[in-house]
Write an enzyme that holds these catalytic residues in place. Structure first.
Site, PDB file in Angstrom:
ATOM      1  N   THR A 185       0.978  -1.205  -0.090  1.00 53.86           N
ATOM      2  CA  THR A 185      -0.347   0.358   0.104  1.00 53.86           C
ATOM      3  C   THR A 185       0.838   1.245  -0.246  1.00 53.86           C
ATOM      4  O   THR A 185       0.194   2.280  -0.320  1.00 53.86           O
ATOM      5  CB  THR A 185      -1.206  -0.306   1.434  1.00 53.86           C
ATOM      6  OG1 THR A 185      -0.134   0.052   2.648  1.00 53.86           O
ATOM      7  CG2 THR A 185      -2.420  -1.085   1.351  1.00 53.86           C
ATOM      8  N   LYS A 186       2.401   1.574  -0.052  1.00 52.78           N
ATOM      9  CA  LYS A 186       2.836   2.971  -0.120  1.00 52.78           C
ATOM     10  C   LYS A 186       3.306   3.147  -1.032  1.00 52.78           C
ATOM     11  O   LYS A 186       2.926   2.557  -2.189  1.00 52.78           O
ATOM     12  CB  LYS A 186       4.453   1.907   0.520  1.00 52.78           C
ATOM     13  CG  LYS A 186       3.993   1.238   1.987  1.00 52.78           C
ATOM     14  CD  LYS A 186       4.053   1.983   3.279  1.00 52.78           C
ATOM     15  CE  LYS A 186       3.800   1.712   4.502  1.00 52.78           C
ATOM     16  NZ  LYS A 186       3.218   0.599   5.214  1.00 52.78           N
ATOM     17  N   PRO A 187       3.757   4.401  -0.233  1.00 56.13           N
ATOM     18  CA  PRO A 187       3.712   5.189  -2.431  1.00 56.13           C
ATOM     19  C   PRO A 187       4.747   4.484  -3.302  1.00 56.13           C
ATOM     20  O   PRO A 187       4.131   5.140  -4.218  1.00 56.13           O
ATOM     21  CB  PRO A 187       4.320   6.539  -1.417  1.00 56.13           C
ATOM     22  CG  PRO A 187       3.822   6.545  -0.270  1.00 56.13           C
ATOM     23  CD  PRO A 187       4.222   4.864   0.817  1.00 56.13           C
TER      24      PRO A 187
END
Length: 390
Positions: A185-187
């Site tokens: 889910t991270k950038p």
């Protein structure tokens, strides 16, 4: 769940990432190898620091960072309770204890106004772990000044913060060691994975050794050496924390898109900010709006519960009924059974973290969202809140 349900999070994977993974599979080099080295070099070039070390998770990176600075049993480390459990659990791997500082109500970052009082009164503190919540930098000038004053190391938990800047300086160039996450889910996402960035050669050497069983040369380096490829030396009891080339293959292209992703996330944040005006809620505020970049990993609302007939949990249920996925970041650690029981915490020990948690809802914010997707979220929020407004 209907086909038009908008999920809370979704990775943004392009053909470039897919082709790079296929190239890796065809190369026959799946573990740490040339792609991992390229990924590390991309961080070195971007941050203009001498060392970037890829690992298989941010948790692993935090553990290695604390081990590298010499954390031992009985030591204490200051951090925030408003974070994922990994930030604190790695301390227990080494027999150390967390000292929590309550959060700032506006940013959800560590309240630096409470930090010095804790440093003055608590013995055996060896380090500070600021958590850059949602992608907004902590007040690092204050933290770094206090760290110098009390002879402490600063390990930045930058799991949310790529790319983030603080007063025109990149997070990753401020503390002694910075650790990033590439969770799905991270950038920047590789599925799992992390990166450790530092300018300290001793820390880098220790981390490089300890991330792969305490062996002084990894497999790729051995394959490039004039010594026999089978020869290695174990110089410490290390860990199995290395990154694979499959993960790095995804990361190479994700990292190249980091600024584009950040612009897309910021555009969504602005659309939310304009679309949610006048509702019984509080939208995120920028602490340094003129000279710092927010990564917008999360977009967290605070509900005005005093003017609503529903609580936060009911709001989430109603949003799902409207076809929108949401989440909560975070359940404060002092409310979690393990930490609560280990240190006899009470909910009111960190009143701001408790209050924010009871109001907090994270809305979807990811690059593949269209303007219509964002408007769907806004419309759902309006529908739910107007029906529940007192």
């Amino acid at each position: 769940m209907s086909d038009d349900f908008l999920p809370f999070a979704k990775p943004c994977i392009g053909e470039e990432e897919i082709n790079e993974v296929v190239d890796t599979l065809r190369s026959g080099w799946l573990t740490s190898g040339p792609k991992t080295k390229q990924f590390e070099q991309a961080f070195v070039d971007y941050f203009q620091v001498p060392y970037a070390l890829a690992v298989n998770s941010c948790t692993a990176g935090l553990h290695l960072a604390l081990e590298a600075i010499g954390i031992q049993a009985g030591d204490k480390i200051v951090t925030t309770p408003y974070t994922f459990t990994a930030t604190a659990e790695v301390m227990h791997y080494l027999g150390a204890d967390p000292i929590f500082v309550d959060i700032d109500r506006q940013t959800f970052n560590m309240d630096v106004n409470q930090l010095e009082a804790i440093l003055k009164t608590e013995p055996n503190i060896k380090a500070i772990i600021p958590v850059h919540f949602a992608g907004q930098a902590c007040d690092m000038d204050v933290i770094l000044d206090l760290a110098r004053q009390y002879d402490l190391k600063v390990i930045e938990d930058a799991a949310h913060a790529l790319p983030t800047t603080y007063k025109n300086r990149k997070v990753g160039t401020l503390g002694d060691i910075t650790v990033y996450s590439f969770y799905v889910t991270k950038p920047v996402a590789t599925g799992e994975g992390g990166m450790i960035v530092t300018s300290n050669p001793e820390y880098a050497e220790r981390i490089s050794t300890m991330r792969l069983h305490g062996i002084n040369r990894d497999i790729f380096n051995r394959s490039q050496s004039t010594q026999p490829s089978w020869y290695y030396e174990v110089v410490a009891p290390g860990f199995k924390y290395n990154m694979s080339d499959i993960m790095a293959a995804i990361g190479l292209h994700q990292f190249a898109k980091k600024e584009l992703f950040a612009q897309q996330r910021e555009a969504i944040a602005q659309q939310y900010a304009h679309g949610l005006i006048g509702l019984p809620l509080k939208t995120p505020e920028l602490q340094y709006p003129c000279d710092s970049q927010h990564a917008w990993h999360l977009y967290v609302l605070q509900l005005d519960l005093e003017n609503l007939s529903i609580d936060r949990n009911q709001f989430i249920e109603h949003m799902a009924q409207q076809g929108v996925g949401t989440s909560v970041h975070f359940i404060p650690l002092h409310l979690q059974p393990y930490w609560q029981q280990s240190y006899q915490f009470k909910p009111q020990d960190f009143p701001v973290a408790l209050d924010v948690y009871q109001r907090a809802v994270s809305l979807p914010i990811y690059p593949s969202m269209t303007e219509a997707d964002v408007e769907k979220v806004i419309a759902a929020v309006k529908t739910v809140l107007k029906a529940a407004q007192k």
